[in-house]
Design a protein around this motif. Structure first.
Motif, mmCIF file in Angstrom:
data_model
loop_
_atom_site.group_PDB
_atom_site.id
_atom_site.type_symbol
_atom_site.label_atom_id
_atom_site.label_comp_id
_atom_site.label_asym_id
_atom_site.label_seq_id
_atom_site.Cartn_x
_atom_site.Cartn_y
_atom_site.Cartn_z
ATOM 1 N N VAL A 9 0.853 -1.194 0.000
ATOM 2 C CA VAL A 9 0.000 0.000 0.000
ATOM 3 C C VAL A 9 0.884 1.238 0.000
ATOM 4 O O VAL A 9 1.777 1.375 0.843
ATOM 5 C CB VAL A 9 -0.936 0.033 1.224
ATOM 6 N N ASP A 10 0.641 2.123 -0.941
ATOM 7 C CA ASP A 10 1.325 3.416 -1.001
ATOM 8 C C ASP A 10 0.362 4.465 -0.482
ATOM 9 O O ASP A 10 -0.625 4.808 -1.149
ATOM 10 C CB ASP A 10 1.755 3.714 -2.435
ATOM 11 N N LEU A 11 0.643 4.987 0.708
ATOM 12 C CA LEU A 11 -0.219 5.983 1.338
ATOM 13 C C LEU A 11 0.308 7.369 0.998
ATOM 14 O O LEU A 11 1.270 7.852 1.593
ATOM 15 C CB LEU A 11 -0.244 5.767 2.861
ATOM 16 N N GLY A 12 -0.309 8.008 0.023
ATOM 17 C CA GLY A 12 0.118 9.329 -0.403
ATOM 18 C C GLY A 12 -0.798 10.421 0.096
ATOM 19 O O GLY A 12 -1.866 10.159 0.664
ATOM 20 N N GLY A 13 -0.400 11.652 -0.147
ATOM 21 C CA GLY A 13 -1.196 12.776 0.308
ATOM 22 C C GLY A 13 -2.481 12.957 -0.477
ATOM 23 O O GLY A 13 -3.464 13.498 0.040
ATOM 24 N N THR A 14 -2.514 12.490 -1.736
ATOM 25 C CA THR A 14 -3.704 12.647 -2.569
ATOM 26 C C THR A 14 -4.339 11.326 -2.977
ATOM 27 O O THR A 14 -5.511 11.291 -3.324
ATOM 28 C CB THR A 14 -3.367 13.434 -3.853
ATOM 29 N N LYS A 15 -3.548 10.239 -2.935
ATOM 30 C CA LYS A 15 -4.110 8.943 -3.332
ATOM 31 C C LYS A 15 -3.513 7.824 -2.481
ATOM 32 O O LYS A 15 -2.414 7.943 -1.941
ATOM 33 C CB LYS A 15 -3.880 8.679 -4.821
ATOM 34 N N ILE A 16 -4.289 6.758 -2.360
ATOM 35 C CA ILE A 16 -3.829 5.528 -1.723
ATOM 36 C C ILE A 16 -3.927 4.433 -2.771
ATOM 37 O O ILE A 16 -4.981 4.245 -3.388
ATOM 38 C CB ILE A 16 -4.681 5.151 -0.499
ATOM 39 N N GLU A 17 -2.837 3.722 -2.979
ATOM 40 C CA GLU A 17 -2.808 2.681 -4.003
ATOM 41 C C GLU A 17 -2.409 1.352 -3.380
ATOM 42 O O GLU A 17 -1.537 1.307 -2.502
ATOM 43 C CB GLU A 17 -1.826 3.044 -5.110
ATOM 44 N N LEU A 18 -3.048 0.282 -3.821
ATOM 45 C CA LEU A 18 -2.707 -1.064 -3.369
ATOM 46 C C LEU A 18 -2.323 -1.918 -4.557
ATOM 47 O O LEU A 18 -2.934 -1.833 -5.629
ATOM 48 C CB LEU A 18 -3.884 -1.706 -2.629
ATOM 49 N N ILE A 19 -1.287 -2.740 -4.347
ATOM 50 C CA ILE A 19 -0.856 -3.678 -5.374
ATOM 51 C C ILE A 19 -0.634 -5.036 -4.715
ATOM 52 O O ILE A 19 -0.294 -5.111 -3.530
ATOM 53 C CB ILE A 19 0.439 -3.182 -6.069
ATOM 54 N N VAL A 20 -0.859 -6.099 -5.474
ATOM 55 C CA VAL A 20 -0.596 -7.453 -4.995
ATOM 56 C C VAL A 20 0.339 -8.128 -5.987
ATOM 57 O O VAL A 20 0.039 -8.199 -7.186
ATOM 58 C CB VAL A 20 -1.893 -8.277 -4.853
ATOM 59 N N ILE A 21 1.498 -8.585 -5.492
ATOM 60 C CA ILE A 21 2.462 -9.276 -6.339
ATOM 61 C C ILE A 21 2.892 -10.571 -5.665
ATOM 62 O O ILE A 21 2.598 -10.804 -4.490
ATOM 63 C CB ILE A 21 3.706 -8.408 -6.641
ATOM 64 N N ASP A 22 3.593 -11.419 -6.420
ATOM 65 C CA ASP A 22 4.120 -12.648 -5.845
ATOM 66 C C ASP A 22 5.648 -12.625 -5.862
ATOM 67 O O ASP A 22 6.266 -11.613 -6.209
ATOM 68 C CB ASP A 22 3.574 -13.881 -6.590
ATOM 69 N N ASP A 45 -9.574 3.421 7.650
ATOM 70 C CA ASP A 45 -10.688 2.677 7.056
ATOM 71 C C ASP A 45 -10.494 2.482 5.554
ATOM 72 O O ASP A 45 -10.842 1.422 5.011
ATOM 73 C CB ASP A 45 -12.002 3.413 7.310
ATOM 74 N N ALA A 46 -9.932 3.490 4.883
ATOM 75 C CA ALA A 46 -9.702 3.381 3.443
ATOM 76 C C ALA A 46 -8.681 2.292 3.136
ATOM 77 O O ALA A 46 -8.862 1.490 2.203
ATOM 78 C CB ALA A 46 -9.227 4.724 2.897
ATOM 79 N N ILE A 47 -7.600 2.237 3.912
ATOM 80 C CA ILE A 47 -6.591 1.197 3.709
ATOM 81 C C ILE A 47 -7.186 -0.173 4.001
ATOM 82 O O ILE A 47 -6.978 -1.133 3.246
ATOM 83 C CB ILE A 47 -5.360 1.467 4.602
ATOM 84 N N THR A 48 -7.932 -0.270 5.087
ATOM 85 C CA THR A 48 -8.569 -1.541 5.446
ATOM 86 C C THR A 48 -9.498 -2.018 4.337
ATOM 87 O O THR A 48 -9.498 -3.198 3.961
ATOM 88 C CB THR A 48 -9.358 -1.387 6.762
ATOM 89 N N SER A 49 -10.290 -1.106 3.788
ATOM 90 C CA SER A 49 -11.216 -1.461 2.713
ATOM 91 C C SER A 49 -10.475 -1.953 1.466
ATOM 92 O O SER A 49 -10.882 -2.935 0.837
ATOM 93 C CB SER A 49 -12.083 -0.251 2.373
ATOM 94 N N LEU A 50 -9.382 -1.275 1.121
ATOM 95 C CA LEU A 50 -8.593 -1.706 -0.036
ATOM 96 C C LEU A 50 -8.080 -3.132 0.147
ATOM 97 O O LEU A 50 -8.149 -3.962 -0.767
ATOM 98 C CB LEU A 50 -7.403 -0.757 -0.238
ATOM 99 N N VAL A 51 -7.535 -3.400 1.318
ATOM 100 C CA VAL A 51 -6.970 -4.730 1.586
ATOM 101 C C VAL A 51 -8.063 -5.802 1.549
ATOM 102 O O VAL A 51 -7.900 -6.860 0.926
ATOM 103 C CB VAL A 51 -6.244 -4.732 2.942
ATOM 104 N N LEU A 52 -9.178 -5.547 2.194
ATOM 105 C CA LEU A 52 -10.251 -6.543 2.245
ATOM 106 C C LEU A 52 -10.857 -6.786 0.866
ATOM 107 O O LEU A 52 -11.208 -7.929 0.522
ATOM 108 C CB LEU A 52 -11.327 -6.100 3.238
ATOM 109 N N ASP A 53 -10.983 -5.744 0.072
ATOM 110 C CA ASP A 53 -11.495 -5.916 -1.293
ATOM 111 C C ASP A 53 -10.565 -6.807 -2.116
ATOM 112 O O ASP A 53 -11.030 -7.679 -2.868
ATOM 113 C CB ASP A 53 -11.641 -4.556 -1.984
#
Length: 315
Positions: A9-22, A45-53
Motif C-alpha cells: 500500500v502506497d499511502l500518499g497525500g492525494t491517493k492511496i494505491e494497493l498492489i498485490v504481487i508474488d 478505514d480506506a486502507i482496510t477497505s482496499l486490503v479486504l477488497d
C-alpha cells in the motif's frame, strides 16, 4: 493460489494505491482511491477497505506492507515528519495491525521506492542503492544488501534536509525551509525550488515560493530543450546543484547505484550531465557510481511496500 502473495500500500497525500504481487514480481491486482485528507480514522478505514477488497477478489490473506510519507519514532512508535500532517503523532502501524488483524510492515515512502528499485528494478544486483525522490519535496532511501537501512533514529535518507553543499556566494544564506532551517537541499532541488530559481532569475527580486507558479519544473525543462535562454540557465544551475548534492552522498555512503524518482526523474539530461559534473566534488580519482532512471516509475513506491511485506512471514 499456491504462490505466496504480498500486499503493498502506497499511502500518499492525494491517493492511496494497493498492489498485490508474488515472489516472481507478477502483479495480480491494483487499485487506487483518493486519500481522505485530514481524517486519520477515515485513512485507516480506506486502507482496510482496499486490503479486504483485494482479499475477497483473490481469495488470499497475506501480510501488508505500507509506504507512508514520514517515519516511525523509535521512542514513541508514532508517526513523525509526515507532510500528511494528520498522520503525525499517530500509532499508524499499531492501528492498522489492529484493524486488519495481521502483521503490517511500515516504512517511509522513499525507502519503499529504493527497495523496489533495488529488488527488481534499475538497481537490481547492486549491493547498495540510494533512491532519490525529486518531486514536490526531496527525499531518499538507502538499501544495502537487499534491506532498507533505517538508521538509529529512523531517518536514514533524509537527504533533503541537509544544506546544499559547496554553496556559491549567491546561494547564501539560503532559502527558509518548512523544517525551520535555511539552505536545505529540498529548497533548491524540489520542483517548487526549481521553479522559484527560474522566477528569481527573471525578476531579480526576493519572491515567495507561492509566486513561482508561472512555470513548472517540467515546463522549464521543455523550454530549455527548445533553446530558451533563461530556462537553459536555470536548468544548468539545477544540474550543478544536483551534482553537488549527490557528490555529498557519494562521499559519505559511496553507493553503487543512485536511482532518481519523482517528477524530475523524467528529465533525461540529468543522467548524462550530472555524472559529468559530480566528479569535481567526489573525493576519488574515479567515480563508478551509476545514476539511473527508475524501472517502475510512479509504481516503484507501491511495489516497494509489497516487498516490505515479503520480509515478514506470510500470515
Amino acid at each position: 493460489m499456491n504462490k505466496r502473495m504480498y500486499f503493498g500500500v502506497d499511502l500518499g497525500g492525494t491517493k492511496i494505491e494497493l498492489i498485490v504481487i508474488d515472489d516472481d514480481s507478477q502483479e495480480y491486482y491494483r487499485k487506487r482511491i483518493s486519500t481522505p485528507k485530514g481524517d486519520y480514522q477515515a485513512t485507516l478505514d480506506a486502507i482496510t477497505s482496499l486490503v479486504l477488497d483485494a482479499e475477497n477478489q483473490l481469495k488470499v490473506k497475506a501480510v501488508v506492507g505500507i509506504g507512508a510519507p514520514g517515519a516511525v519514532s523509535q521512542q514513541t512508535g508514532r508517526m513523525k515528519n509526515c507532510n500528511s500532517v494528520w498522520l503525525n503523532n499517530r500509532p499508524l502501524k499499531t492501528d492498522l495491525q489492529h484493524q486488519l488483524q495481521r502483521p503490517v510492515q511500515l516504512a517511509n515512502d522513499a525507502n519503499c521506492f529504493a527497495l523496489s528499485e533495488a529488488t527488481d528494478g534499475a538497481g537490481q544486483g547492486a549491493n547498495s542503492v540510494f533512491g532519490v525522490i525529486l518531486g514536490t519535496g526531496v527525499g531518499a532511501g538507502l538499501v544495502s544488501n537487499g534491506a532498507i537501512v533505517n538508521g538509529a533514529n529512523g531517518i536514514c535518507g533524509e537527504w533533503g534536509h541537509n544544506p546544499l553543499p559547496w554553496p556559491r556566494s549567491d546561494e547564501l544564506p539560503g532559502r527558509r525551509c518548512y523544517c525551520g532551517q535555511s539552505g536545505c537541499i529540498e529548497t533548491w532541488l524540489s520542483g517548487p525550488g526549481f521553479s522559484l530559481d527560474y522566477s528569481l532569475s527573471l525578476s531579480g527580486q526576493q519572491v515567495s515560493s507561492q509566486d513561482a507558479s508561472q512555470l513548472s519544473a517540467e515546463q522549464i525543462i521543455q523550454l530549455a530543450s527548445q533553446g530558451n535562454r533563461a530556462c537553459t540557465l536555470s536548468l544548468k544551475r539545477y544540474i550543478d546543484r544536483l551534482a553537488r548534492g549527490l557528490a555529498h552522498v557519494i562521499n559519505i555512503i559511496d553507493p553503487e547505484v543512485i536511482v532518481l524518482g519523482g517528477g524530475l526523474s523524467n528529465c533525461e539530461v540529468l543522467y548524462r550531465e550530472v555524472p559529468q559534473q559530480w566528479s569535481k566534488y567526489v573525493f576519488s580519482d574515479q567515480v563508478v557510481t551509476q545514476l539511473v532512471a527508475p524501472r517502475y516509475g510512479d509504481s516503484s513506491g507501491v511495489r516497494g511496500a509489497a516487498w516490505l511485506a515479503a520480509a515478514i512471514a506470510q500470515y
